[in-house]
Design a protein around this motif. Structure first.
Motif, PDB file in Angstrom:
ATOM      1  N   UNK A  25      42.793  41.403  51.335  1.00 46.91           N
ATOM      2  CA  UNK A  25      43.630  42.171  52.243  1.00 46.91           C
ATOM      3  C   UNK A  25      44.942  42.450  51.534  1.00 46.91           C
ATOM      4  N   UNK A  26      45.614  43.460  51.988  1.00 44.56           N
ATOM      5  CA  UNK A  26      46.902  43.797  51.402  1.00 44.56           C
ATOM      6  C   UNK A  26      46.820  44.925  50.393  1.00 44.56           C
ATOM      7  N   UNK A  27      45.757  44.968  49.635  1.00 42.37           N
ATOM      8  CA  UNK A  27      45.541  46.040  48.681  1.00 42.37           C
ATOM      9  C   UNK A  27      44.062  46.075  48.334  1.00 42.37           C
ATOM     10  N   UNK A  28      43.578  47.255  47.978  1.00 37.73           N
ATOM     11  CA  UNK A  28      42.155  47.371  47.703  1.00 37.73           C
ATOM     12  C   UNK A  28      41.763  46.627  46.442  1.00 37.73           C
ATOM     13  N   UNK A  29      40.614  45.991  46.498  1.00 32.55           N
ATOM     14  CA  UNK A  29      40.107  45.253  45.344  1.00 32.55           C
ATOM     15  C   UNK A  29      39.718  46.160  44.187  1.00 32.55           C
ATOM     16  N   UNK A  30      39.550  47.435  44.461  1.00 32.66           N
ATOM     17  CA  UNK A  30      39.097  48.343  43.406  1.00 32.66           C
ATOM     18  C   UNK A  30      40.096  48.436  42.259  1.00 32.66           C
ATOM     19  N   UNK A  31      41.337  47.986  42.486  1.00 32.56           N
ATOM     20  CA  UNK A  31      42.331  47.996  41.410  1.00 32.56           C
ATOM     21  C   UNK A  31      42.176  46.826  40.451  1.00 32.56           C
ATOM     22  N   UNK A  32      41.348  45.853  40.788  1.00 35.50           N
ATOM     23  CA  UNK A  32      41.371  44.577  40.087  1.00 35.50           C
ATOM     24  C   UNK A  32      40.023  44.155  39.534  1.00 35.50           C
TER      25      UNK A  32
END
Length: 122
Positions: A25-32
């Protein structure tokens, strides 16, 4: 900021299976890149599997190859670790972590979940 929560741990008999989930949560996992680590009492935290966010590359430590499968569902903001043929020595706390580079170094991961206990015992 990313908040990670692991789930799916528990008690299983040897030879059994579990599927761990890492939900963000908080930001999409697709960045990581997402890594699964484990830590046994008195030992250092060890990367057991990682999955890249850029090309889908995957890493598995030798001891879990052929038994564990990592996957990600970016639409659900979730990464999974399917664990089959579990052994008593797989009994540890499992953590998921998010980082910007595909690697196995603990220090390269910026965000961590709280961990989930897996116990393999008859």
């Amino acid at each position: 900021q990313v908040q990670l929560v692991e789930s799916g741990g528990g008690l299983v008999q040897p030879g059994g299976s579990l599927r761990l989930s890492c939900t963000a949560s908080g930001r999409t996992l697709s960045y990581y890149t997402i890594g699964w680590f484990r830590q046994a009492p008195g030992k250092e935290r060890e990367a057991i599997s990682c999955i890249s966010n850029s090309d889908g590359s995957k890493y598995y430590v030798d001891s879990v190859k052929g038994r564990y499968t990592i996957s990600r569902d970016n639409a659900k903001n979730r990464v999974y670790l399917q664990m089959n043929s579990l052994k008593p020595e797989d009994t540890v706390v499992y953590y998921c972590a998010a980082g910007r580079q595909f690697n196995t170094q603990e220090d390269e991961y910026q965000y961590w979940g709280q961990g989930t206990q897996v116990t393999v015992s008859s």
